[in-house]
Design an enzyme around this catalytic site. Structure first.
Site, PDB file in Angstrom:
ATOM      1  N   ASP A  66       0.861  -1.173   0.000  1.00 43.20           N
ATOM      2  CA  ASP A  66       0.000   0.000   0.000  1.00 43.20           C
ATOM      3  C   ASP A  66       0.904   1.232   0.000  1.00 43.20           C
ATOM      4  O   ASP A  66       2.131   1.113  -0.055  1.00 43.20           O
ATOM      5  CB  ASP A  66      -0.960   0.000   1.194  1.00 43.20           C
ATOM      6  CG  ASP A  66      -0.237  -0.235   2.520  1.00 43.20           C
ATOM      7  OD1 ASP A  66       0.989   0.043   2.597  1.00 43.20           O
ATOM      8  OD2 ASP A  66      -0.875  -0.693   3.481  1.00 43.20           O
ATOM      9  N   TYR A 126      -4.321 -10.179   2.542  1.00 42.88           N
ATOM     10  CA  TYR A 126      -4.084  -8.915   3.245  1.00 42.88           C
ATOM     11  C   TYR A 126      -5.418  -8.255   3.596  1.00 42.88           C
ATOM     12  O   TYR A 126      -6.252  -8.015   2.717  1.00 42.88           O
ATOM     13  CB  TYR A 126      -3.254  -7.991   2.364  1.00 42.88           C
ATOM     14  CG  TYR A 126      -2.707  -6.781   3.071  1.00 42.88           C
ATOM     15  CD1 TYR A 126      -1.829  -6.920   4.141  1.00 42.88           C
ATOM     16  CD2 TYR A 126      -3.056  -5.501   2.673  1.00 42.88           C
ATOM     17  CE1 TYR A 126      -1.321  -5.813   4.793  1.00 42.88           C
ATOM     18  CE2 TYR A 126      -2.546  -4.381   3.311  1.00 42.88           C
ATOM     19  CZ  TYR A 126      -1.675  -4.540   4.373  1.00 42.88           C
ATOM     20  OH  TYR A 126      -1.181  -3.437   5.015  1.00 42.88           O
TER      21      TYR A 126
END
Length: 512
Positions: A139, A352
């Site tokens: 991210d 995730y």
């Protein structure tokens, strides 16, 4: 992505003090975001044949293959961000600095946790290493930490693509880790710079407004602890929403409303009809309609509609929806649920858990996940039916380009998890199975009645194919089979009652 590197275990090393088993083999430093992730990566790539030594964070070592040649691997980790931002000492004095000046002030970067010595640790482990492979979370924050790690190792940033590579992965299963290693990419500098900008804005806005409002409120309210009244770009608007909602609830005045309940008898069953006006806030007017309805003596059937309807299967599961279900249905608070989800991810049971996307990539292997889930007796029948009769791809969700939806990656034995963690994992599995199941199909029959100028209806549902609701029964369509009616017929009114309801909650709809 073009394959840039691969790791395959070769001969195991029995002591961390031994030199690499292949003379002059290049050394590869790999850095994860957490010690537990580093251990999972090293275990997967070494086949469990590795040695471990202590450092600021553990370092796992093994021999393997990288870019077609034998290499020596070191796998270690950071513990979140290595650096944080702050103002220079000259701007730390509240009395000597105007809050407005902070917006143009320089910022300094220093170690987030100096006692952990992560900067020194990475610099030491990078000595003599030819390559750096970054295994940070995929991210924006992870991209930023990638460049923090690069800075710590001393490897020039312009070596990206030659000596510095990025692994992209969404779960810590052996398959995903191996696939990420076989398809290394480059770290994203633009996303890292976006985080730098966000950090600086948060610092300047937060500190400037904290100092301003602390000074402003000091001495104005006797019961206010005004030593520090902090401001945050996220926390303060959120507090504003909470206060606004609190005031709306406290100032809300409950109201009464009335409606008609009209009943008929058909084939020996009493059926309640729904009034087209729903409800009225005037009792006398409601009484007037109660007297008007029986004036025709009977209800006339003015319309009958029968049509097939579909309740769509859910899209992929993202973080927000997971936390909503955890809170509303499982009774698990958001913070606890997120902690559990991250633990499930680290254990390799789910992908995730921090993602905004509800759309799966076109290449996602749904059959492989279903094959894994088929071994749990709780849903094995559903899964085998899907695999035999054919599953469907999930609905087209929203892809924000971060991670795939939250997905079960490995079968978890119930006894291996705590009660609430198992319930959360069970929901994630059921949701995934639901996304690849067929839609729920049902027949909706609506019968319309008229009397005294008023319209009433009754609606029946008959499920013809349960679809995804067989694995997610809490979303099932309630079945309600109606008796046979014929348009144009009349039917006697059994009774017309008035019922009173008090609108108690601000969140209840206020329709007239």
């Amino acid at each position: 992505a073009r394959p840039l590197g691969c790791a395959r275990p070769t001969q195991s090393r029995t002591s961390s003090s031994l030199p690499p088993s292949v003379p002059m083999a290049p050394k590869v430093l790999m850095v994860a975001e957490k010690p537990s992730i580093a251990l999972s990566i090293a275990s997967a790539l070494s086949g469990g044949r590795m040695s471990t030594r202590k450092g600021s964070t553990d370092v796992h070592e093994f021999d393997g293959m990288f870019q077609g040649s034998q290499a020596f691997f070191r796998v270690t980790s950071v513990i979140g961000h290595v650096f944080s931002v702050d103002f220079p000492p000259a701007y730390q004095n509240w009395e000597g600095t105007d809050p407005m000046d902070l917006f143009n002030a320089p910022v300094l970067r220093s170690e987030s946790n100096p006692k952990a010595h992560i900067h020194r640790h990475l610099a030491q482990e990078a000595r003599g290493c030819t390559y750096l492979v970054l295994w940070l979370d995929c991210d924006r924050e992870g991209e930023n930490i990638c460049f923090e790690v690069i800075n710590c190792t001393g490897i020039p940033e312009n070596e990206v693509g030659r000596r510095i590579f990025r692994a992209r992965f969404s779960s810590v299963t052996e398959k995903d880790i191996s696939n990420a290693m076989d398809n290394l990419v480059l770290p994203n500098k633009d996303e890292a710079l976006a985080v730098d900008a966000r950090q600086e804005i948060d610092l300047k806005v937060g500190v400037a407004f904290t100092r301003f409002q602390t000074r402003y409120f000091q001495g104005k309210y006797g019961n206010l602890d005004s030593r520090v009244i902090s401001y945050g770009p996220c926390q303060t608007p959120t507090l504003g929403f909470c206060v606004q909602r609190y005031q709306q609830i406290n100032t809300f005045k409950p109201e009464k409303f009335w409606s008609l309940r009209t009943y008929i008898i058909k084939d020996g069953d009493e059926i309640q009809l729904e009034w087209d006006r729903k409800k009225l806030f005037d009792f006398d007017v409601t009484v007037m309609f109660q007297k008007m309805v029986p004036s025709d003596g009977a209800l006339k059937i003015t319309d009958i509609s029968v049509k097939e309807e579909c309740k769509a299967r859910p899209p992929g599961l993202n973080t927000v929806n997971l936390l909503k279900v955890a809170s509303s249905a499982l009774g698990i608070g958001p913070q606890t649920a997120m902690h559990m989800a991250e633990r499930l991810y680290i254990q390799g049971y789910i992908s995730y858990p921090r993602t905004e996307s509800t759309a799966y990539p076109a290449s996602f292997d749904f059959r492989s996940v279903l094959s894994t889930l088929a071994h749990n007796p709780l849903w094995s029948n559903n899964v085998r039916t899907l695999m035999d009769a054919g599953f469907v791809k999930p609905r087209q969700g929203h892809d924000v380009g971060d991670h795939p939806p939250i997905t079960p990656m490995r079968l978890a034995p119930e006894e291996a998890l705590e009660t609430d963690a198992w319930r959360l994992y069970q929901y994630i599995c059921q949701h995934f199975i639901g996304t690849v199941s067929h839609d729920c199909i049902y027949t909706r029959t609506a019968v319309e009645f008229a009397s005294g100028g008023e319209i009433f209806r009754c609606v029946g549902h008959r499920v013809t194919s349960k679809g995804f609701t067989s694995i997610m029964p809490w979303l099932a369509v309630g079945e309600n089979n109606l008796p046979t009616f014929k348009k144009g017929d009349t039917i006697n009114i059994h009774k017309v009652d008035i019922y009173e309801v008090r609108l108690m909650s601000f969140s209840q709809p206020h329709n007239t």
